[in-house]
Design a protein around this motif. Structure first.
Motif, PDB file in Angstrom:
ATOM      1  N   ALA A  73       0.847  -1.205   0.000  1.00  0.00           N
ATOM      2  CA  ALA A  73       0.000   0.000   0.000  1.00  0.00           C
ATOM      3  C   ALA A  73       0.882   1.254   0.000  1.00  0.00           C
ATOM      4  O   ALA A  73       0.623   2.227  -0.704  1.00  0.00           O
ATOM      5  CB  ALA A  73      -0.921  -0.003   1.211  1.00  0.00           C
ATOM      6  N   ARG A  74       1.968   1.193   0.779  1.00  0.00           N
ATOM      7  CA  ARG A  74       2.873   2.339   0.867  1.00  0.00           C
ATOM      8  C   ARG A  74       3.515   2.595  -0.518  1.00  0.00           C
ATOM      9  O   ARG A  74       3.599   3.709  -0.993  1.00  0.00           O
ATOM     10  CB  ARG A  74       3.952   2.053   1.916  1.00  0.00           C
ATOM     11  CG  ARG A  74       4.724   3.300   2.364  1.00  0.00           C
ATOM     12  CD  ARG A  74       5.824   2.948   3.363  1.00  0.00           C
ATOM     13  NE  ARG A  74       6.774   1.959   2.832  1.00  0.00           N
ATOM     14  CZ  ARG A  74       7.689   2.225   1.899  1.00  0.00           C
ATOM     15  NH1 ARG A  74       7.767   3.422   1.395  1.00  0.00           N
ATOM     16  NH2 ARG A  74       8.492   1.269   1.467  1.00  0.00           N
ATOM     17  N   ARG A  75       3.915   1.504  -1.132  1.00  0.00           N
ATOM     18  CA  ARG A  75       4.572   1.661  -2.437  1.00  0.00           C
ATOM     19  C   ARG A  75       3.611   2.175  -3.506  1.00  0.00           C
ATOM     20  O   ARG A  75       3.963   3.004  -4.338  1.00  0.00           O
ATOM     21  CB  ARG A  75       5.212   0.344  -2.863  1.00  0.00           C
ATOM     22  CG  ARG A  75       6.578   0.168  -2.182  1.00  0.00           C
ATOM     23  CD  ARG A  75       7.420  -0.831  -2.916  1.00  0.00           C
ATOM     24  NE  ARG A  75       7.161  -2.182  -2.430  1.00  0.00           N
ATOM     25  CZ  ARG A  75       7.493  -3.290  -3.086  1.00  0.00           C
ATOM     26  NH1 ARG A  75       8.058  -3.203  -4.268  1.00  0.00           N
ATOM     27  NH2 ARG A  75       7.253  -4.473  -2.576  1.00  0.00           N
ATOM     28  N   VAL A  76       2.395   1.660  -3.477  1.00  0.00           N
ATOM     29  CA  VAL A  76       1.394   2.114  -4.451  1.00  0.00           C
ATOM     30  C   VAL A  76       1.112   3.607  -4.253  1.00  0.00           C
ATOM     31  O   VAL A  76       1.033   4.381  -5.216  1.00  0.00           O
ATOM     32  CB  VAL A  76       0.090   1.291  -4.333  1.00  0.00           C
ATOM     33  CG1 VAL A  76      -1.015   1.897  -5.209  1.00  0.00           C
ATOM     34  CG2 VAL A  76       0.341  -0.155  -4.748  1.00  0.00           C
ATOM     35  N   THR A  77       1.017   4.009  -2.982  1.00  0.00           N
ATOM     36  CA  THR A  77       0.761   5.423  -2.701  1.00  0.00           C
ATOM     37  C   THR A  77       1.892   6.301  -3.238  1.00  0.00           C
ATOM     38  O   THR A  77       1.661   7.326  -3.892  1.00  0.00           O
ATOM     39  CB  THR A  77       0.644   5.656  -1.171  1.00  0.00           C
ATOM     40  OG1 THR A  77      -0.293   4.709  -0.660  1.00  0.00           O
ATOM     41  CG2 THR A  77       0.168   7.054  -0.870  1.00  0.00           C
TER      42      THR A  77
END
Ligand SMILES: Nc1ncnc2c1ncn2[C@@H]1O[C@H](COP(=O)(O)OP(=O)(O)OP(=O)(O)O)[C@@H](O)[C@H]1O
Ligand SMILES: [Mg+2]
Length: 355
Positions: free
Chosen positions: A295-299
């Motif tokens: 999720a962090r990377r997608v954000t």
């Protein structure tokens, strides 16, 4: 796109290196051929896979019709494509202008000519337009689409006919063409010694080559100059339009602005802008159920893409303002390279989206 091409016989896709001139030219030609026109696209150094997909795997300096079955029955007109071979175009020009076979052979086999035809700055640019002129004169095409070479500076292209004419009318050549030239004053004993030395070292009889070249060429200078003038005139013809292809980044945008100014100065008709490889900000929320790290990377990726899209929008805005709000077609960054008929069809879809 259709309104940009209304009443035009020739469309030139110009712009900075690597922005998508070749693919844009091919996709425009495809779109117009599908609509029922007989179209030829003159490509310059297309990527090998694009050439393959247009059936251009064999190098030929004459247009070939692209097999309509490649387009799944969508082709109402005819799409012809050719890969420009600068040297062959130049040779063909000499063949046409040479007064007799002996002169022709003399020039074509001459080392100076061989260097000149491939090395004179702008000769690729010149031959591209010369080929265009020939197709315009001899072919029965409804539309010619010209791709342009990846010039360091797109202006090389506009200057090319003038530069070659300048070369042929220049002082150096005049001196050689003067009757007493080569054998006379110019070759004082000193010079002879130098050239003799060159010959001994390199094995090349430079003086002989030079004199043969210029003697053979002397009868052709006027015809050549006239041809260059006609070829250059094609670029200012009202049946011609220039599309400036660019990417929404700083350098190509600067180059596009400069090129536009020069087009204007030269009285060459600017039709509109194709802004290629534009990114759009992602929409919607991050999907549920991703683990924290993902999720962090997608954000992060989404933020980066948004920031990129914003910078591009600013570049584009600046460009459009500087060019006085011209007709503009935006093509998004596509997934993967555009190297086959499917890719071209996608590109064509965007180019003709408003039609
Ligand atoms: N909208 C696009 N999305 C993704 N890739 C693209 C797009 N347009 C072009 N490309 C790719 O970008 C590369 C450069 O395109 P192209 O060869 O048409 O540029 P060019 O301006 O002709 O380059 P050059 O100045 O070197 O001749 C090619 O690999 C092509 O497939
Ligand atoms: Mg190209």
């Amino acid at each position: 796109m259709l309104s940009l091409l209304e009443g035009r016989r020739i469309v030139v896709c110009a712009g900075a290196g690597g922005v998508g001139k070749t693919t844009t030219a091919a996709a425009i030609a495809m779109g117009m051929a599908e609509r029922g026109l007989k179209v030829a696209v003159v490509t310059i150094d297309p990527a090998k896979r694009l050439a393959d997909s247009l059936g251009l795997e064999e190098l030929g300096n004459e247009p070939r019709m692209v097999d309509p079955s490649r387009f799944g029955g969508e082709m109402k007109g005819e799409l012809w494509a050719l890969m420009l071979d600068s040297k062959r175009t130049f040779d063909a020009l000499i063949e046409r202008l040479a007064p007799d076979e002996a002169t022709r052979d003399e020039v074509l086999s001459n080392r100076i000519y061989q260097q000149l035809s491939s090395a004179v700055a702008g000769s690729q640019e010149f031959t591209a337009i010369a080929k265009l002129y020939e197709l315009d004169q001899e072919g029965d095409y409804d539309l010619l689409v010209l791709d342009t070479p990846p010039s360091r500076n797109a202006l090389d292209f506009l200057d090319a006919p003038g530069r070659l004419t300048g070369f042929f009318q220049g002082r150096a050549i005049k001196m050689f063409l003067r009757p007493a030239g080569i054998g006379g004053r110019l070759l004082g004993r000193g010079t002879g010694v130098v050239f003799g030395l060159v010959e001994r070292i390199t094995g090349v009889d430079l003086i002989h080559d030079l004199s043969v070249f210029f003697r053979a060429l002397s009868g052709m200078v006027d015809d050549f100059t006239e041809r260059a003038r006609l070829v250059g005139a094609l670029l200012t013809d009202p049946g011609t339009t220039f599309l400036i292809v660019t990417a929404p980044r700083h350098d190509p945008v600067e180059e596009a602005i400069f090129f536009h100014t020069k087009l204007d100065d030269a009285g060459m008709p600017f039709g509109g802008l194709v802004v290629n490889r534009v990114h759009t900000a992602p929409e919607g929320d991050i999907p549920d159920g991703l683990d924290e790290e993902l999720a962090r990377r997608v954000t992060t990726a989404a933020h980066e893409l948004s920031a990129l899209a914003e910078r591009e929008a600013a570049s584009l805005e600046r460009l459009r303002t500087r060019l006085g709000d011209p007709p503009t077609i935006v093509v998004p960054e596509l997934d993967g390279d555009v190297h086959d008929v499917e890719g071209l069809a996608l590109m064509r879809g965007h180019l003709f989206a408003g039609d």
